[in-house]
Design a protein around this motif. Sequence first.
Motif, mmCIF file in Angstrom:
data_model
loop_
_atom_site.group_PDB
_atom_site.id
_atom_site.type_symbol
_atom_site.label_atom_id
_atom_site.label_comp_id
_atom_site.label_asym_id
_atom_site.label_seq_id
_atom_site.Cartn_x
_atom_site.Cartn_y
_atom_site.Cartn_z
ATOM 1 N N ASP A 180 9.174 -3.918 2.673
ATOM 2 C CA ASP A 180 8.859 -2.944 2.020
ATOM 3 C C ASP A 180 7.707 -2.160 1.377
ATOM 4 O O ASP A 180 7.000 -1.340 0.602
ATOM 5 C CB ASP A 180 9.391 -3.440 0.284
ATOM 6 C CG ASP A 180 10.167 -3.726 -0.219
ATOM 7 O OD1 ASP A 180 11.330 -2.078 0.925
ATOM 8 O OD2 ASP A 180 11.241 -5.482 -0.436
ATOM 9 N N HIS A 181 6.987 -2.035 2.638
ATOM 10 C CA HIS A 181 5.301 -1.582 2.621
ATOM 11 C C HIS A 181 5.938 -0.161 2.990
ATOM 12 O O HIS A 181 6.949 0.297 3.504
ATOM 13 C CB HIS A 181 5.040 -1.941 4.032
ATOM 14 C CG HIS A 181 4.980 -3.534 4.608
ATOM 15 N ND1 HIS A 181 3.745 -4.534 3.397
ATOM 16 C CD2 HIS A 181 5.398 -4.297 5.456
ATOM 17 C CE1 HIS A 181 4.611 -5.361 4.148
ATOM 18 N NE2 HIS A 181 4.429 -5.890 5.174
ATOM 19 N N ALA A 182 4.668 0.515 2.868
ATOM 20 C CA ALA A 182 4.902 2.467 2.250
ATOM 21 C C ALA A 182 4.792 3.144 3.828
ATOM 22 O O ALA A 182 3.616 2.456 4.681
ATOM 23 C CB ALA A 182 3.937 2.666 1.398
ATOM 24 N N PRO A 183 5.643 3.415 4.184
ATOM 25 C CA PRO A 183 5.024 4.188 5.563
ATOM 26 C C PRO A 183 3.799 4.698 5.451
ATOM 27 O O PRO A 183 2.684 4.904 5.157
ATOM 28 C CB PRO A 183 6.131 5.584 5.557
ATOM 29 C CG PRO A 183 6.775 5.793 4.296
ATOM 30 C CD PRO A 183 6.032 4.494 3.509
ATOM 31 N N PRO A 184 3.730 4.953 7.329
ATOM 32 C CA PRO A 184 2.574 5.163 7.425
ATOM 33 C C PRO A 184 2.133 6.648 6.986
ATOM 34 O O PRO A 184 2.733 7.585 6.402
ATOM 35 C CB PRO A 184 2.242 5.299 8.903
ATOM 36 C CG PRO A 184 3.390 4.586 8.854
ATOM 37 C CD PRO A 184 4.407 4.532 7.967
#
Length: 185
Positions: A180-184
């Motif tokens: 669930d990390h933000a996209p680069p």
Amino acid sequence: MGTAKIAGGTLLRPLASDDAPALAAAYRRNRAHLEPWEPVRPESFFTPEGQAERIDGLLRQFAAGAVVPWVFEAPDGRIVGAITLTGISRGPFCSSYLGYWVAADQQNKGLASAAVEQVCRIARDTVGLHRIEASTLTGNTGSQRVLAKCGFTPIGLAPRYLHINGAWRDCRLFQRVLHDHAPPA
């Protein structure tokens, strides 16, 4: 993307341009086995020349960041399956589609599950994807079991979703959220 040993000493390794003869032979050996689950293929698909052309296209798409293709190589050197991430999308979607097949004589040995797990790790850790989507024909309970075992959840039914074996077929859709990390940026 590297090579990894999966089940029974079989290797999951990146597709290479010199795989055309072995891949053509694998598709010829498994033609009847795969027919119910795949599009109708032209005769050229089953030849080394046809596979060389297909592989060249896949490797160009790989270089462009749109596809990641692997094959399953048995301990005896035969290609006994393949798995591919396609339609890789970046930005807020950060997703791809998963497709795979396993040779008839290699069924129920854990190859598909091991390969799907390894590809999910690579998709998360190396490719940087948020999710992977997969579809199966509604009657393909074997692939549905593999996906469930590998943490994919059902997300719906798509009527007449894919043209398989000469007709538009209904498919069950699945996804696996990898993180669930933000996209680069």
